[in-house]
Design a protein around this motif. Structure first.
Motif, mmCIF file in Angstrom:
data_model
loop_
_atom_site.group_PDB
_atom_site.id
_atom_site.type_symbol
_atom_site.label_atom_id
_atom_site.label_comp_id
_atom_site.label_asym_id
_atom_site.label_seq_id
_atom_site.Cartn_x
_atom_site.Cartn_y
_atom_site.Cartn_z
ATOM 1 N N PRO A 67 -3.389 13.340 -4.028
ATOM 2 C CA PRO A 67 -3.388 12.489 -2.882
ATOM 3 C C PRO A 67 -4.863 12.226 -2.251
ATOM 4 N N ALA A 68 -5.825 13.244 -2.489
ATOM 5 C CA ALA A 68 -6.880 13.195 -1.941
ATOM 6 C C ALA A 68 -7.772 12.035 -2.612
ATOM 7 N N SER A 69 -7.358 11.697 -4.093
ATOM 8 C CA SER A 69 -8.060 10.654 -4.829
ATOM 9 C C SER A 69 -7.412 9.058 -4.707
ATOM 10 N N VAL A 129 0.701 -1.124 -0.063
ATOM 11 C CA VAL A 129 -0.073 0.022 0.074
ATOM 12 C C VAL A 129 0.756 1.323 -0.023
ATOM 13 N N THR A 130 1.886 1.238 0.897
ATOM 14 C CA THR A 130 2.945 2.670 0.965
ATOM 15 C C THR A 130 3.521 2.701 -0.528
ATOM 16 N N ALA A 131 4.052 1.641 -1.154
ATOM 17 C CA ALA A 131 4.797 1.731 -2.229
ATOM 18 C C ALA A 131 3.864 2.248 -3.304
ATOM 19 N N VAL A 132 2.549 1.664 -3.660
ATOM 20 C CA VAL A 132 1.919 2.142 -4.598
ATOM 21 C C VAL A 132 1.284 3.435 -4.337
ATOM 22 N N ARG A 133 0.893 3.699 -2.932
ATOM 23 C CA ARG A 133 0.532 5.141 -2.806
ATOM 24 C C ARG A 133 1.576 6.314 -3.278
ATOM 25 N N GLN A 134 2.770 5.766 -2.636
ATOM 26 C CA GLN A 134 3.830 6.953 -3.306
ATOM 27 C C GLN A 134 4.223 6.866 -4.754
#
Length: 383
Positions: free
Chosen positions: A260-262, A246-251
Motif C-alpha cells: 500500500p505504501a507504494s 482510483v479506488t478500484a485500481v488501488r484495491q
C-alpha cells in the motif's frame, strides 16, 4: 480539477495569498479543453516554484459570484519551466466554461501559489527524486484529466533518473478526448527505451479487447502484465482520476500484492452522491443545548476569530462569513486546499479524500468537511 493526494513527498511549506498572472497563450486541446500558459514575473518566481504533482487554485469573479477551481501545474514536456494549466469545460456556468470560450492572451487570472502533496513514491525511501538510482519502475494510471499531474511526473522522472522506467495507462472515452496525446508521443520519442504509454478507450473500439473498455479489476492485471509492471520491489504506482477508478485500481493493486505504501493517488472528482449538496442532507442534528464554538484561524501570518453556531454546516462556512480570504476551492473534501492543523480543541471530520493516515495522525483536517466538537478550536492553515 479537484484533487486529493497520497504518496511520498518532501515536506512542504504552506503558501497562501492571491497573485495576478497574465495569460500568454490559450491552446485548444480538444473540443472541451484548453491549455493555458501564464507569465510568472521575476518577483514571483520563488512563490510559484513548483514540483510535479502540485496544483494551484484559480479564483474568478463572474456576475457577482466567486468561483474557485484547482488545477494541476502541467508544463509542456518540452518546456518544463513554462507555467501551464489544462482546463476542461465542466459545468456550463463554471470557470471551465469561461476559460474554454472567453479567456484570451492578455487576460489576467488570480491564482494561489502551488500546493499539494501528490508525488511519485520513492522505492529507495528517499524524498528527493533526483537521488533515485537503479532500475525503478514508475507505473502511472490516469483517468481523463488525471493525466495532467501524471505527465509532469513522468517527464520529470525520465529526465532526472536516467535508469528508471515509466509506464502509463490513460483511460479516456475516445481518441478525440485524449488530452495531451501529442505530448505523450513526444515523450515517447525522447525516451523510447524507457517510456511506454497505453491508451484504453472506454467508448470506442480500438480493435483489441485489452485496450477497449473500462480499466476494471479484471482488465488491470492484464494491462500491467503487458507492461511488465507487476507489483514488487522497485515498482511504484501513481493513480489519478475519478474516485471510482482510483479506488478500484488501488484495491486491485493491493489484492495483487502491491505494498500500500507504494501506491500514491489523487482524486479529481467524487461520485455525484458524495458531493457537498448530498453531504448537507446527512449532517448531524444539532444537539439540544449545544453551545457556539469560538474558532481561531491562523493563515498568511494573520490571526482571525469567528463564532460557529451549532447549526453551522462546516467550519468553512463560519470562517467565510467574516474572512473570505480563507483558502478553499472544491468544498467537497477532495482538493485539500482548505487543509489546516488543529492546534487546540476537537473537530469532527466528515467524508474526505485529501488527507491520508499520516495527515490525520498529525492533527490535520479539512475545514470544508469539519465541524467543531469543542467550544474552542484553533486552526493553523500555514502549518
Amino acid at each position: 480539477m479537484t484533487t486529493a493526494a497520497t504518496g511520498t513527498a518532501a515536506p512542504r511549506a504552506r503558501r497562501t495569498g492571491w497573485h495576478r498572472l497574465t495569460v500568454t497563450d490559450v491552446r485548444r486541446l480538444t473540443e472541451e479543453a484548453v491549455a493555458v500558459t501564464l507569465h510568472v514575473p521575476d518577483d514571483l518566481r520563488d512563490t510559484f516554484a513548483h514540483r510535479p504533482g502540485q496544483h494551484v487554485v484559480v479564483r474568478h469573479r463572474n456576475t457577482g459570484r466567486e468561483l474557485r477551481r484547482s488545477y494541476s501545474v502541467c508544463p509542456p514536456v518540452g518546456d518544463p519551466d513554462a507555467f501551464r494549466l489544462v482546463i476542461k469545460r465542466g459545468a456550463p456556468d463554471g470557470f471551465g466554461a469561461y476559460a474554454t470560450t472567453v479567456l484570451a492572451p492578455g487576460d489576467d487570472l488570480e491564482l494561489s501559489p502551488p500546493d499539494g502533496a501528490f508525488a511519485l513514491s520513492d522505492p529507495s525511501g528517499l524524498s528527493d527524486l533526483s537521488g533515485l538510482s537503479g532500475a525503478h519502475h514508475h507505473v502511472l494510471i490516469a483517468g481523463g484529466s488525471g493525466i495532467t499531474p501524471l505527465i509532469a511526473m513522468a517527464a520529470a522522472a525520465l529526465r532526472e533518473d536516467t535508469a528508471c522506467r515509466v509506464s502509463l495507462v490513460h483511460a479516456v472515452p475516445t481518441t478525440a478526448t485524449a488530452l495531451l496525446a501529442d505530448e505523450l508521443a513526444e515523450l515517447k520519442d525522447a525516451f523510447v527505451d524507457r517510456f511506454t504509454v497505453l491508451h484504453v478507450l472506454t467508448r470506442e473500439d480500438r480493435g483489441s479487447e485489452l485496450v477497449s473498455g473500462r480499466v476494471d479489476t479484471a482488465r488491470l492485471p492484464r494491462l500491467l502484465t503487458a507492461l511488465d509492471a507487476r507489483p514488487g520491489p522497485g515498482t511504484t504506482f501513481a493513480l489519478c482520476g475519478p474516485d471510482g477508478l482510483v479506488t478500484a485500481v488501488r484495491q486491485a493493486l493491493i489484492a495483487w500484492g502491491a505494498d500500500p505504501a507504494s501506491v500514491g493517488s489523487e482524486v479529481f472528482t467524487t461520485a455525484p452522491g458524495q458531493r457537498r449538496d448530498a453531504c448537507q442532507d446527512t449532517r448531524p442534528e444539532t444537539a439540544p443545548g449545544a453551545r457556539p464554538a469560538r474558532i481561531t484561524a491562523l493563515f498568511g501570518g494573520r490571526r482571525a476569530a469567528v463564532t460557529a453556531e451549532p447549526q453551522e454546516d462546516v467550519l468553512l462556512d463560519a470562517l467565510l462569513r467574516a474572512h473570505p480570504e480563507v483558502p478553499y476551492a472544491c468544498r467537497e473534501g477532495v482538493c485539500g486546499s482548505c487543509r489546516a492543523k488543529v492546534l487546540t480543541g476537537e473537530v469532527e471530520l466528515g467524508d474526505q479524500y485529501a488527507l491520508d493516515a499520516d495527515d490525520l495522525a498529525a492533527g490535520y483536517t479539512l475545514v470544508c468537511r469539519a465541524r467543531p466538537r469543542s467550544t474552542e478550536v484553533t486552526l493553523d492553515f500555514d502549518a
